[in-house]
Scaffold this motif. Structure first.
Motif, PDB file in Angstrom:
ATOM      1  N   ALA B  30     -14.920  -3.207  42.695  1.00  0.00           N
ATOM      2  CA  ALA B  30     -13.528  -2.857  42.424  1.00  0.00           C
ATOM      3  C   ALA B  30     -13.220  -2.829  40.929  1.00  0.00           C
ATOM      4  O   ALA B  30     -12.445  -2.001  40.465  1.00  0.00           O
ATOM      5  CB  ALA B  30     -12.596  -3.843  43.125  1.00  0.00           C
ATOM      6  N   ARG B 239     -13.723  -2.042  50.656  1.00  0.00           N
ATOM      7  CA  ARG B 239     -12.486  -1.459  50.145  1.00  0.00           C
ATOM      8  C   ARG B 239     -11.295  -2.395  50.401  1.00  0.00           C
ATOM      9  O   ARG B 239     -10.469  -2.599  49.522  1.00  0.00           O
ATOM     10  CB  ARG B 239     -12.231  -0.097  50.779  1.00  0.00           C
ATOM     11  CG  ARG B 239     -11.018   0.568  50.193  1.00  0.00           C
ATOM     12  CD  ARG B 239     -10.958   2.019  50.498  1.00  0.00           C
ATOM     13  NE  ARG B 239     -10.741   2.238  51.918  1.00  0.00           N
ATOM     14  CZ  ARG B 239     -10.544   3.437  52.438  1.00  0.00           C
ATOM     15  NH1 ARG B 239     -10.591   4.501  51.667  1.00  0.00           N
ATOM     16  NH2 ARG B 239     -10.349   3.579  53.708  1.00  0.00           N
ATOM     17  N   THR B 243      -9.951  -3.728  46.956  1.00  0.00           N
ATOM     18  CA  THR B 243      -8.747  -3.084  46.436  1.00  0.00           C
ATOM     19  C   THR B 243      -7.558  -3.192  47.386  1.00  0.00           C
ATOM     20  O   THR B 243      -6.452  -2.855  47.020  1.00  0.00           O
ATOM     21  CB  THR B 243      -9.012  -1.584  46.152  1.00  0.00           C
ATOM     22  OG1 THR B 243      -9.511  -0.993  47.342  1.00  0.00           O
ATOM     23  CG2 THR B 243     -10.007  -1.399  45.049  1.00  0.00           C
ATOM     24  N   ASP B 247      -4.993  -5.646  43.454  1.00  0.00           N
ATOM     25  CA  ASP B 247      -5.805  -4.902  42.478  1.00  0.00           C
ATOM     26  C   ASP B 247      -6.492  -5.907  41.581  1.00  0.00           C
ATOM     27  O   ASP B 247      -5.823  -6.610  40.824  1.00  0.00           O
ATOM     28  CB  ASP B 247      -4.918  -3.975  41.655  1.00  0.00           C
ATOM     29  CG  ASP B 247      -4.368  -2.855  42.516  1.00  0.00           C
ATOM     30  OD1 ASP B 247      -5.159  -2.295  43.297  1.00  0.00           O
ATOM     31  OD2 ASP B 247      -3.170  -2.562  42.414  1.00  0.00           O
ATOM     32  N   THR B 362     -13.483   2.701  45.959  1.00  0.00           N
ATOM     33  CA  THR B 362     -12.494   2.039  45.104  1.00  0.00           C
ATOM     34  C   THR B 362     -11.150   2.763  45.105  1.00  0.00           C
ATOM     35  O   THR B 362     -10.237   2.369  44.413  1.00  0.00           O
ATOM     36  CB  THR B 362     -12.991   1.964  43.645  1.00  0.00           C
ATOM     37  OG1 THR B 362     -13.398   3.264  43.254  1.00  0.00           O
ATOM     38  CG2 THR B 362     -14.129   0.998  43.504  1.00  0.00           C
ATOM     39  N   HIS B 400      -8.223   0.681  36.612  1.00  0.00           N
ATOM     40  CA  HIS B 400      -8.402   1.643  37.694  1.00  0.00           C
ATOM     41  C   HIS B 400      -8.619   3.046  37.161  1.00  0.00           C
ATOM     42  O   HIS B 400      -9.460   3.785  37.626  1.00  0.00           O
ATOM     43  CB  HIS B 400      -7.162   1.646  38.584  1.00  0.00           C
ATOM     44  CG  HIS B 400      -7.371   0.822  39.800  1.00  0.00           C
ATOM     45  ND1 HIS B 400      -8.155   1.235  40.830  1.00  0.00           N
ATOM     46  CD2 HIS B 400      -6.910  -0.400  40.122  1.00  0.00           C
ATOM     47  CE1 HIS B 400      -8.163   0.304  41.741  1.00  0.00           C
ATOM     48  NE2 HIS B 400      -7.420  -0.708  41.337  1.00  0.00           N
TER      49      HIS B 400
END
Lengths: 76, 404
Positions: B30, B239, B243, B247, B362, B400
């Motif tokens: 992540a 996942r 995430t 976050d 991600t 991100h």
């Protein structure tokens, strides 16, 4: 029925261990970052910070090796 | 029958592998500390190595939970077979929903369900069930969350200052080490469980002397099965954990993993066994709270919590049904195997409708129209529908964007 004693022991040991390693790594990272910026103004101070940071990372490395030692039963 | 159980046990080992990749590798993936493919390769390799390292037979499988031998109940290969079917079904169902549930609980639940049907409720020791499984399961996430909360606060406090953002990116390097340790610990623990099951079956079937450890070929195939499962990677669960809950920034990831590693090592060595899955998920929630309370998506966390609570009973119910069928004789066992295979194929086909793999692991969790409802109507629809709340900290947003 529930083994509170060993639970508290595990909780305290984990908390201390995690805090110690995170503290050492964080100080190392802060010094390393400072060192890269300080190098321009004061090369000597930068060098000292870099050396301390590396030592701290070395300590982290030893802690990681201790983790491996704990995981592998053949070692103890 | 014994051969069938061995094959099923290996398949369980495989699902165990891909279910648990997330524990170690969700956060480094992540935060971009490791490329997804690289991460699962490291995890697979360390699981493989870990499985060979440990020589102790995992007694956790029986561990007193099922009263066996000397006046107790003899567990039969058929019961193990039914138990494994229940465990595999549940592991695949939670994988389909992307929920990180404990593979060990699924295995225990399956065995408990099969033994209750096969030998009666008296075969289960409720005291052991509560003290070894139920209480630790309730306590583990809170404890891990508390530790990770403190660790995250420390990491942020110490690195705060002029170059805070750049400095915190450096935690990625640390993540590689902490997540590798979690993988190695996982290999030494979880492959053992399947080895224990296979050995138990071989002993029960009269192919191996009682009281002996696992044969070398059993260790080898189990090691490879779990490594293969890990390599294939449970991307859905990665996942959710990486995430979906919050976050994760590199500093949080490092703090969470350091907490997970510390907690797991302490629990293994100080005699209070905790589930890796629950510790890892709890740590991530704690890391989220440590940076910003509003960054935790409680709907996702709640769904994971529900999955934990129902894992043991659900696996038990499915195993109990399988055991009921199996008691009808060879035809019952064949029907079990057929039904099991059909459900597995259906689940994999369902998974293909909205594939999650290393390319989109991600990304934002999308809204899934077809909420899978194959086996478990009890669990609310998939994580997908959870709306990510606004995360004020620009820190993780930037991280991100860098990955994308």
């Amino acid at each position: 029925m529930i083994e509170w004693e060993s639970f508290v022991l595990v909780a305290v040991v984990s908390l201390v261990a995690a805090s110690v390693i995170v503290t050492i790594a964080s100080i190392g990272i802060r010094l390393l970052e400072n060192a890269t910026h300080a190098q321009k103004q004061d090369p000597r101070q930068g060098k000292v910070r870099l050396a301390v940071a590396r030592t701290l990372f070395g300590v982290c490395g030893v802690l990681v090796l201790f983790g491996v030692y704990l995981i592998v039963p053949a070692f103890h | 029958m014994v051969a069938l159980v061995v094959v099923l046990a290996l398949f369980f080992d495989f699902t165990n592998g891909f279910h648990d990749t997330a524990n170690a590798m969700a956060t480094p993936i992540a935060t971009g500390a490791l490329k997804p493919r690289v991460a699962v390769s490291i995890a697979a390799l360390l699981n493989l190595v870990g499985a060979f390292l440990s020589t102790e037979v995992a007694r956790t499988i029986s561990g007193g939970l099922i009263r066996e031998g000397g006046g107790g109940i003899q567990i039969t290969p058929t019961m193990i077979f039914a138990g494994l079917i229940g465990a595999i079904m549940w592991n695949l169902a939670t994988w389909l929903l992307g929920l990180p549930s404990s593979s060990s609980h699924a295995l225990f639940g399956g065995l408990i369900g099969a033994v209750i049907v096969g030998a009666g409720v008296g075969a289960i020791d409720p005291g052991v069930l509560l003290s070894k499984i139920v209480f630790p399961a309730v306590l583990a996430p809170f404890m891990a969350a508390g530790i990770a909360f403190v660790a995250t606060k420390i990491a942020y406090r110490v690195t705060s200052g002029h170059h805070a953002h750049a400095a915190r990116q450096r935690f990625r390097v640390g993540q590689v080490f902490t997540s590798s340790l979690v993988s190695l610990a996982h290999g030494t623990n979880d492959a053992q469980k399947t080895m224990g099951v296979i050995t138990l079956t071989l002993i029960a079937g009269g192919f191996q002397a009682a009281g002996t450890g696992p044969e070398f070929w059993v260790i080898a195939v189990c090691a490879f099965a779990i490594a293969l499962g890990t390599y294939v990677g449970g991307w859905r669960i990665i996942r959710t954990v990486g995430t979906g809950i919050t976050d994760v920034s590199p500093a949080q990831g490092f703090a969470a993993e350091a907490s997970t590693t510390a907690t797991i090592l302490a629990s293994t060595h100080l005699g209070f066994a905790l589930s890796t899955t629950q510790v890892a998920s709890g740590s991530i929630i704690g890391a989220g709270l440590g940076r910003n309370r509003r960054s935790v998506r409680w709907r996702v966390a709640g769904r994971i919590g529900v999955a934990w609570l129902v894992t043991l009973p659900c696996a038990a119910i499915m195993a109990a049904v399988a055991e009921l069928l199996a008691r009808l004789g060879p035809w019952g066992i064949a029907a079990d195997a057929l039904a099991g295979a059909t459900v597995i194929v259906l689940m994999f086909r369902r998974a293909r409708r909205n594939p999650v793999n290393h390319t989109n692991v991600t990304g934002e969790v999308p809204v899934v129209k077809h909420a899978p409802s194959v086996v478990m109507p009890k669990v609310p629809p998939s994580i997908a529908s959870a709306k990510p709340p606004k995360v004020p900290a620009a820190d993780s947003r930037r991280a991100h964007r860098e990955q994308a």
